[in-house]
Motif scaffolding. Structure first.
Motif, PDB file in Angstrom:
ATOM      1  N   GLN A 119      62.365  42.373  11.246  1.00  0.00           N
ATOM      2  CA  GLN A 119      63.529  42.016  10.435  1.00  0.00           C
ATOM      3  C   GLN A 119      64.790  42.553  11.089  1.00  0.00           C
ATOM      4  OE1 GLN A 119      65.607  44.238   8.599  1.00  0.00           O
ATOM      5  NE2 GLN A 119      64.359  45.898   7.780  1.00  0.00           N
ATOM      6  N   ILE A 120      65.864  41.788  10.955  1.00  0.00           N
ATOM      7  CA  ILE A 120      67.153  42.178  11.517  1.00  0.00           C
ATOM      8  C   ILE A 120      68.163  42.318  10.388  1.00  0.00           C
ATOM      9  CG2 ILE A 120      69.055  41.529  13.045  1.00  0.00           C
ATOM     10  CD1 ILE A 120      67.063  40.017  14.757  1.00  0.00           C
ATOM     11  N   ASP A 121      68.707  43.512  10.207  1.00  0.00           N
ATOM     12  CA  ASP A 121      69.695  43.790   9.159  1.00  0.00           C
ATOM     13  C   ASP A 121      69.205  43.374   7.782  1.00  0.00           C
ATOM     14  OD1 ASP A 121      71.333  44.765  11.162  1.00  0.00           O
ATOM     15  OD2 ASP A 121      72.477  42.905  11.364  1.00  0.00           O
ATOM     16  N   GLY A 122      67.890  43.485   7.556  1.00  0.00           N
ATOM     17  CA  GLY A 122      67.315  43.185   6.254  1.00  0.00           C
ATOM     18  C   GLY A 122      66.747  41.798   6.107  1.00  0.00           C
ATOM     19  N   THR A 123      66.911  40.941   7.111  1.00  0.00           N
ATOM     20  CA  THR A 123      66.424  39.563   7.038  1.00  0.00           C
ATOM     21  C   THR A 123      65.196  39.397   7.924  1.00  0.00           C
ATOM     22  OG1 THR A 123      68.647  38.708   6.653  1.00  0.00           O
ATOM     23  CG2 THR A 123      66.994  37.146   7.416  1.00  0.00           C
ATOM     24  N   THR A 124      64.086  38.997   7.324  1.00  0.00           N
ATOM     25  CA  THR A 124      62.858  38.775   8.082  1.00  0.00           C
ATOM     26  C   THR A 124      63.028  37.605   9.035  1.00  0.00           C
ATOM     27  OG1 THR A 124      61.483  39.650   6.290  1.00  0.00           O
ATOM     28  CG2 THR A 124      60.393  38.242   7.905  1.00  0.00           C
ATOM     29  N   GLN A 125      62.571  37.792  10.263  1.00  0.00           N
ATOM     30  CA  GLN A 125      62.719  36.766  11.290  1.00  0.00           C
ATOM     31  C   GLN A 125      61.548  35.781  11.272  1.00  0.00           C
ATOM     32  OE1 GLN A 125      65.755  36.681  13.129  1.00  0.00           O
ATOM     33  NE2 GLN A 125      66.021  38.036  11.374  1.00  0.00           N
ATOM     34  N   PRO A 126      61.776  34.552  11.739  1.00  0.00           N
ATOM     35  CA  PRO A 126      60.770  33.499  11.618  1.00  0.00           C
ATOM     36  C   PRO A 126      59.562  33.667  12.520  1.00  0.00           C
ATOM     37  CG  PRO A 126      62.668  32.717  12.852  1.00  0.00           C
ATOM     38  CD  PRO A 126      63.037  34.046  12.295  1.00  0.00           C
ATOM     39  N   TYR A 127      59.674  34.460  13.579  1.00  0.00           N
ATOM     40  CA  TYR A 127      58.562  34.658  14.504  1.00  0.00           C
ATOM     41  C   TYR A 127      58.060  36.083  14.411  1.00  0.00           C
ATOM     42  CZ  TYR A 127      60.698  30.471  16.530  1.00  0.00           C
ATOM     43  OH  TYR A 127      61.253  29.233  16.706  1.00  0.00           O
ATOM     44  N   GLN A 128      56.779  36.268  14.724  1.00  0.00           N
ATOM     45  CA  GLN A 128      56.240  37.612  14.783  1.00  0.00           C
ATOM     46  C   GLN A 128      56.372  38.169  16.191  1.00  0.00           C
ATOM     47  OE1 GLN A 128      52.195  37.233  13.043  1.00  0.00           O
ATOM     48  NE2 GLN A 128      52.982  38.581  11.454  1.00  0.00           N
ATOM     49  N   GLY A 129      56.507  39.486  16.266  1.00  0.00           N
ATOM     50  CA  GLY A 129      56.514  40.148  17.553  1.00  0.00           C
ATOM     51  C   GLY A 129      55.099  40.556  17.916  1.00  0.00           C
ATOM     52  N   THR A 130      54.962  41.134  19.092  1.00  0.00           N
ATOM     53  CA  THR A 130      53.668  41.618  19.566  1.00  0.00           C
ATOM     54  C   THR A 130      53.781  43.100  19.889  1.00  0.00           C
ATOM     55  OG1 THR A 130      53.102  39.459  20.507  1.00  0.00           O
ATOM     56  CG2 THR A 130      51.866  41.355  21.308  1.00  0.00           C
ATOM     57  N   LEU A 131      52.902  43.909  19.296  1.00  0.00           N
ATOM     58  CA  LEU A 131      52.870  45.341  19.560  1.00  0.00           C
ATOM     59  C   LEU A 131      51.775  45.614  20.575  1.00  0.00           C
ATOM     60  CD1 LEU A 131      53.883  48.205  18.805  1.00  0.00           C
ATOM     61  CD2 LEU A 131      52.091  48.257  17.059  1.00  0.00           C
ATOM     62  N   THR A 132      52.165  46.097  21.740  1.00  0.00           N
ATOM     63  CA  THR A 132      51.227  46.381  22.819  1.00  0.00           C
ATOM     64  C   THR A 132      51.488  47.775  23.365  1.00  0.00           C
ATOM     65  OG1 THR A 132      51.185  44.034  23.462  1.00  0.00           O
ATOM     66  CG2 THR A 132      50.325  45.622  25.053  1.00  0.00           C
ATOM     67  N   ASP A 133      50.471  48.627  23.294  1.00  0.00           N
ATOM     68  CA  ASP A 133      50.595  49.993  23.812  1.00  0.00           C
ATOM     69  C   ASP A 133      51.831  50.701  23.270  1.00  0.00           C
ATOM     70  OD1 ASP A 133      48.290  49.509  25.261  1.00  0.00           O
ATOM     71  OD2 ASP A 133      49.354  48.995  27.107  1.00  0.00           O
ATOM     72  N   GLY A 134      52.120  50.506  21.996  1.00  0.00           N
ATOM     73  CA  GLY A 134      53.220  51.200  21.344  1.00  0.00           C
ATOM     74  C   GLY A 134      54.587  50.592  21.551  1.00  0.00           C
ATOM     75  N   VAL A 135      54.665  49.466  22.246  1.00  0.00           N
ATOM     76  CA  VAL A 135      55.943  48.798  22.489  1.00  0.00           C
ATOM     77  C   VAL A 135      55.926  47.427  21.818  1.00  0.00           C
ATOM     78  CG1 VAL A 135      57.534  47.897  24.230  1.00  0.00           C
ATOM     79  CG2 VAL A 135      56.223  49.982  24.695  1.00  0.00           C
ATOM     80  N   THR A 136      56.993  47.107  21.097  1.00  0.00           N
ATOM     81  CA  THR A 136      57.100  45.812  20.438  1.00  0.00           C
ATOM     82  C   THR A 136      57.880  44.840  21.316  1.00  0.00           C
ATOM     83  OG1 THR A 136      57.052  46.815  18.236  1.00  0.00           O
ATOM     84  CG2 THR A 136      57.904  44.570  18.388  1.00  0.00           C
ATOM     85  N   TYR A 137      57.293  43.664  21.502  1.00  0.00           N
ATOM     86  CA  TYR A 137      57.930  42.606  22.295  1.00  0.00           C
ATOM     87  C   TYR A 137      58.225  41.423  21.377  1.00  0.00           C
ATOM     88  CZ  TYR A 137      56.028  45.367  26.128  1.00  0.00           C
ATOM     89  OH  TYR A 137      55.723  46.400  26.980  1.00  0.00           O
ATOM     90  N   TYR A 138      59.314  40.710  21.688  1.00  0.00           N
ATOM     91  CA  TYR A 138      59.725  39.582  20.861  1.00  0.00           C
ATOM     92  C   TYR A 138      60.289  38.499  21.775  1.00  0.00           C
ATOM     93  CZ  TYR A 138      61.211  37.415  16.466  1.00  0.00           C
ATOM     94  OH  TYR A 138      61.343  36.586  15.396  1.00  0.00           O
ATOM     95  N   PRO A 139      60.142  37.222  21.370  1.00  0.00           N
ATOM     96  CA  PRO A 139      60.705  36.139  22.177  1.00  0.00           C
ATOM     97  C   PRO A 139      62.198  36.366  22.434  1.00  0.00           C
ATOM     98  CG  PRO A 139      59.232  35.234  20.532  1.00  0.00           C
ATOM     99  CD  PRO A 139      59.383  36.695  20.219  1.00  0.00           C
ATOM    100  N   MET A 140      62.591  36.253  23.677  1.00  0.00           N
ATOM    101  CA  MET A 140      63.950  36.600  24.093  1.00  0.00           C
ATOM    102  C   MET A 140      65.007  35.741  23.408  1.00  0.00           C
ATOM    103  SD  MET A 140      65.341  36.741  27.992  1.00  0.00           S
ATOM    104  CE  MET A 140      67.077  36.804  28.434  1.00  0.00           C
ATOM    105  N   GLU A 141      64.834  34.439  23.411  1.00  0.00           N
ATOM    106  CA  GLU A 141      65.881  33.550  22.878  1.00  0.00           C
ATOM    107  C   GLU A 141      66.140  33.752  21.384  1.00  0.00           C
ATOM    108  OE1 GLU A 141      67.292  29.970  20.837  1.00  0.00           O
ATOM    109  OE2 GLU A 141      65.209  30.642  20.916  1.00  0.00           O
ATOM    110  N   PRO A 142      65.122  33.720  20.522  1.00  0.00           N
ATOM    111  CA  PRO A 142      65.437  33.922  19.102  1.00  0.00           C
ATOM    112  C   PRO A 142      65.942  35.318  18.775  1.00  0.00           C
ATOM    113  CG  PRO A 142      63.066  33.719  19.434  1.00  0.00           C
ATOM    114  CD  PRO A 142      63.706  33.351  20.722  1.00  0.00           C
TER     115      PRO A 142
END
Length: 261
Positions: free
Chosen positions: A27-50
């Motif tokens: 979520q960004i500033d309280g708003t849930t985002q439409p895509y899920q991120g991926t948690l790998t080895d303690g690091v969260t990754y998210y699609p760059m463009e959205p």
């Protein structure tokens, strides 16, 4: 208006390494985002463009000659290089895992937010990452839960009553008796469930617009409905409030709630 121009790469070799991974919310500033991120080895990754487009007026493109994803908002520039595993922000390069999955470039959330002056923190109650954008006037995790508890506890109440519910939560955070974060106060069970919405799951419902406004006001200006020592409330039509009436000092009533020191 955000530009969303993104050409995907076709290099099959640029995929995420085989580590333990799972999907997480974001979520960004309280708003849930439409895509899920991926948690790998303690690091969260998210699609760059959205991610970047949710943070500002970024244009994202794929540069085939350099095999990099490039982005600019007119002032800042970011280059994600999945071959070198680097993020370059305004000509300063940092080591960071960057990968492509299903034609989408994924970047490390915390690093990218920190470079822009924002922040990202893990929220165990949410099961994902709370992002506070560089221009936000409040912490995203605080706002997310405060707006929801105000909505669940005082939906339909007059605005002052919603402000008052938010102030009680913040007053508890600032006291020595309760946990020292908004989320921990709301989900506190040291002396039994403190806020019924955490038990009946209404805390997870989207907040009303007025509850969002009340949360914003409490977080940015503190509100001015109650005194700093008011830490309890209950609704006489729904609860007898036996312990509160026997042990706390009455302060005032607003709408359907009675407030106590």
């Amino acid at each position: 208006m955000k530009k969303q121009i993104f050409a995907v790469a076709t290099a099959a070799a640029l995929t995420v390494s085989a580590h333990a991974s799972r999907s997480v919310n974001l979520q960004i500033d309280g708003t849930t985002q439409p895509y899920q991120g991926t948690l790998t080895d303690g690091v969260t990754y998210y699609p760059m463009e959205p991610l970047l487009c949710a943070l500002g007026d970024w244009t994202v493109t794929w540069d085939a000659p350099t095999a990099t994803a490039m982005a600019t908002d007119g002032t800042n520039a970011l280059i994600a290089n999945p071959t070198a595993n680097t993020i370059t922000y305004n000509q300063q390069t940092y080591p960071a895992t960057v990968y492509i999955q299903d034609g989408t470039t994924y970047i490390p959330v915390r690093l990218v937010l920190n470079l822009q002056g924002g922040s990202a923190q893990w929220d165990g109650y949410y099961g994902g990452v709370a992002i506070t954008s560089p221009t936000a006037s409040y912490n995203a995790m605080d706002y997310y839960w405060l707006s929801r508890v105000i909505s669940a506890e005082s939906q339909g109440e007059q605005y002052d009553g919603q402000i008052a519910v938010g102030q009680v939560v913040v007053n508890r955070v600032l006291s020595d008796t309760f946990p020292h974060s908004i989320a921990d106060v709301i989900f506190d069970t040291n002396y039994g469930t403190q806020f019924e919405p955490t038990a009946n799951a209404t805390i997870y419902l989207d907040p009303t617009a007025s509850a969002q406004a009340a949360a914003h006001e409490v977080l940015t200006s503190g509100g001015s409905v109650l005194g700093d020592d008011v830490q309890y409330f209950y609704a006489p039509t729904l609860s007898q409030g036996t312990w509160i009436r026997a042990n706390r000092v009455y302060y005032t009533s607003i709408g359907c709630h009675d407030f106590y020191l």
